[in-house]
Design a protein around this motif. Structure first.
Motif, PDB file in Angstrom:
ATOM      1  N   ARG A 141      18.459 -33.903 -14.747  1.00  0.00           N
ATOM      2  CA  ARG A 141      17.372 -34.893 -14.722  1.00  0.00           C
ATOM      3  C   ARG A 141      17.886 -36.245 -14.243  1.00  0.00           C
ATOM      4  O   ARG A 141      17.239 -36.920 -13.455  1.00  0.00           O
ATOM      5  CB  ARG A 141      16.735 -35.024 -16.105  1.00  0.00           C
ATOM      6  CG  ARG A 141      15.815 -33.880 -16.458  1.00  0.00           C
ATOM      7  CD  ARG A 141      14.992 -34.180 -17.705  1.00  0.00           C
ATOM      8  NE  ARG A 141      15.794 -34.505 -18.873  1.00  0.00           N
ATOM      9  CZ  ARG A 141      16.278 -33.620 -19.731  1.00  0.00           C
ATOM     10  NH1 ARG A 141      16.027 -32.344 -19.567  1.00  0.00           N
ATOM     11  NH2 ARG A 141      17.005 -34.003 -20.759  1.00  0.00           N
ATOM     12  N   LEU A 200      18.502 -36.084 -10.513  1.00  0.00           N
ATOM     13  CA  LEU A 200      17.244 -36.131  -9.782  1.00  0.00           C
ATOM     14  C   LEU A 200      16.697 -37.554  -9.737  1.00  0.00           C
ATOM     15  O   LEU A 200      16.267 -38.027  -8.686  1.00  0.00           O
ATOM     16  CB  LEU A 200      16.220 -35.183 -10.407  1.00  0.00           C
ATOM     17  CG  LEU A 200      14.867 -35.115  -9.723  1.00  0.00           C
ATOM     18  CD1 LEU A 200      15.017 -34.715  -8.254  1.00  0.00           C
ATOM     19  CD2 LEU A 200      13.961 -34.145 -10.452  1.00  0.00           C
ATOM     20  N   ASP A 201      16.731 -38.248 -10.858  1.00  0.00           N
ATOM     21  CA  ASP A 201      16.291 -39.647 -10.887  1.00  0.00           C
ATOM     22  C   ASP A 201      17.093 -40.489  -9.906  1.00  0.00           C
ATOM     23  O   ASP A 201      16.536 -41.286  -9.147  1.00  0.00           O
ATOM     24  CB  ASP A 201      16.422 -40.241 -12.292  1.00  0.00           C
ATOM     25  CG  ASP A 201      15.406 -39.692 -13.272  1.00  0.00           C
ATOM     26  OD1 ASP A 201      14.403 -39.080 -12.831  1.00  0.00           O
ATOM     27  OD2 ASP A 201      15.618 -39.870 -14.488  1.00  0.00           O
ATOM     28  N   ASN A 202      18.404 -40.313  -9.911  1.00  0.00           N
ATOM     29  CA  ASN A 202      19.270 -41.090  -9.018  1.00  0.00           C
ATOM     30  C   ASN A 202      19.027 -40.740  -7.551  1.00  0.00           C
ATOM     31  O   ASN A 202      19.066 -41.613  -6.684  1.00  0.00           O
ATOM     32  CB  ASN A 202      20.736 -40.886  -9.388  1.00  0.00           C
ATOM     33  CG  ASN A 202      21.097 -41.566 -10.685  1.00  0.00           C
ATOM     34  OD1 ASN A 202      20.471 -42.546 -11.080  1.00  0.00           O
ATOM     35  ND2 ASN A 202      22.092 -41.048 -11.369  1.00  0.00           N
ATOM     36  N   LEU A 203      18.764 -39.463  -7.269  1.00  0.00           N
ATOM     37  CA  LEU A 203      18.455 -39.068  -5.896  1.00  0.00           C
ATOM     38  C   LEU A 203      17.133 -39.666  -5.422  1.00  0.00           C
ATOM     39  O   LEU A 203      17.011 -40.080  -4.272  1.00  0.00           O
ATOM     40  CB  LEU A 203      18.416 -37.546  -5.770  1.00  0.00           C
ATOM     41  CG  LEU A 203      19.766 -36.844  -5.785  1.00  0.00           C
ATOM     42  CD1 LEU A 203      19.570 -35.334  -5.867  1.00  0.00           C
ATOM     43  CD2 LEU A 203      20.585 -37.208  -4.562  1.00  0.00           C
ATOM     44  N   ILE A 204      16.157 -39.720  -6.312  1.00  0.00           N
ATOM     45  CA  ILE A 204      14.874 -40.326  -5.960  1.00  0.00           C
ATOM     46  C   ILE A 204      15.060 -41.808  -5.646  1.00  0.00           C
ATOM     47  O   ILE A 204      14.533 -42.318  -4.648  1.00  0.00           O
ATOM     48  CB  ILE A 204      13.838 -40.110  -7.080  1.00  0.00           C
ATOM     49  CG1 ILE A 204      13.440 -38.633  -7.149  1.00  0.00           C
ATOM     50  CG2 ILE A 204      12.612 -40.994  -6.886  1.00  0.00           C
ATOM     51  CD1 ILE A 204      12.655 -38.254  -8.386  1.00  0.00           C
ATOM     52  N   ILE A 205      15.819 -42.492  -6.469  1.00  0.00           N
ATOM     53  CA  ILE A 205      16.074 -43.917  -6.250  1.00  0.00           C
ATOM     54  C   ILE A 205      16.801 -44.121  -4.921  1.00  0.00           C
ATOM     55  O   ILE A 205      16.431 -44.992  -4.128  1.00  0.00           O
ATOM     56  CB  ILE A 205      16.880 -44.515  -7.426  1.00  0.00           C
ATOM     57  CG1 ILE A 205      16.010 -44.540  -8.683  1.00  0.00           C
ATOM     58  CG2 ILE A 205      17.410 -45.902  -7.079  1.00  0.00           C
ATOM     59  CD1 ILE A 205      16.778 -44.815  -9.961  1.00  0.00           C
ATOM     60  N   ASN A 220      14.548 -44.981   2.495  1.00  0.00           N
ATOM     61  CA  ASN A 220      13.241 -45.072   3.163  1.00  0.00           C
ATOM     62  C   ASN A 220      12.815 -46.517   3.387  1.00  0.00           C
ATOM     63  O   ASN A 220      12.285 -46.850   4.447  1.00  0.00           O
ATOM     64  CB  ASN A 220      12.177 -44.320   2.367  1.00  0.00           C
ATOM     65  CG  ASN A 220      12.326 -42.827   2.478  1.00  0.00           C
ATOM     66  OD1 ASN A 220      12.874 -42.312   3.444  1.00  0.00           O
ATOM     67  ND2 ASN A 220      11.855 -42.117   1.476  1.00  0.00           N
ATOM     68  N   SER A 264      16.850 -42.143  -2.333  1.00  0.00           N
ATOM     69  CA  SER A 264      15.925 -41.810  -1.260  1.00  0.00           C
ATOM     70  C   SER A 264      14.965 -42.960  -0.974  1.00  0.00           C
ATOM     71  O   SER A 264      14.689 -43.286   0.187  1.00  0.00           O
ATOM     72  CB  SER A 264      15.141 -40.550  -1.633  1.00  0.00           C
ATOM     73  OG  SER A 264      14.165 -40.273  -0.682  1.00  0.00           O
ATOM     74  N   GLU A 265      14.455 -43.586  -2.028  1.00  0.00           N
ATOM     75  CA  GLU A 265      13.561 -44.737  -1.857  1.00  0.00           C
ATOM     76  C   GLU A 265      14.270 -45.895  -1.162  1.00  0.00           C
ATOM     77  O   GLU A 265      13.701 -46.548  -0.286  1.00  0.00           O
ATOM     78  CB  GLU A 265      12.990 -45.185  -3.199  1.00  0.00           C
ATOM     79  CG  GLU A 265      11.983 -44.216  -3.782  1.00  0.00           C
ATOM     80  CD  GLU A 265      10.755 -44.059  -2.912  1.00  0.00           C
ATOM     81  OE1 GLU A 265      10.273 -45.059  -2.348  1.00  0.00           O
ATOM     82  OE2 GLU A 265      10.283 -42.914  -2.775  1.00  0.00           O
ATOM     83  N   GLU A 266      15.524 -46.152  -1.550  1.00  0.00           N
ATOM     84  CA  GLU A 266      16.298 -47.216  -0.907  1.00  0.00           C
ATOM     85  C   GLU A 266      16.449 -46.937   0.585  1.00  0.00           C
ATOM     86  O   GLU A 266      16.292 -47.834   1.420  1.00  0.00           O
ATOM     87  CB  GLU A 266      17.684 -47.337  -1.545  1.00  0.00           C
ATOM     88  CG  GLU A 266      17.699 -47.931  -2.917  1.00  0.00           C
ATOM     89  CD  GLU A 266      19.100 -47.971  -3.496  1.00  0.00           C
ATOM     90  OE1 GLU A 266      20.097 -47.836  -2.753  1.00  0.00           O
ATOM     91  OE2 GLU A 266      19.204 -48.144  -4.728  1.00  0.00           O
TER      92      GLU A 266
END
Length: 68
Positions: free
Chosen positions: A44, A47-52, A58, A54-56
């Protein structure tokens, strides 16, 4: 920060996320309830760190496209 430095920074962040998941019991296949619970927590968090991350990436891409 130059583009190359930014790419290096993102790469380093990704390596840290991967290393965080590579615990002795996840690699060795040792399974018990405590390890499964810990692995679930690590997944978990990763996944949170990957989302962050990815947002950076993008946001940076969008800003770069807006400048063009």
């Amino acid at each position: 920060m130059t583009e190359n430095e930014q790419l290096t920074s993102w790469q380093n962040q990704l390596v840290k996320i991967i290393n965080d998941l590579n615990t002795p019991h996840t690699l060795g296949g040792i399974t018990n309830e405590a390890n499964r619970k810990h692995d679930s927590f690590l997944a978990r968090r990763a996944l949170d760190n990957l989302i962050i991350l990815s947002e950076e990436i993008n946001i940076a891409r969008e800003q770069k496209n807006d400048v063009k």
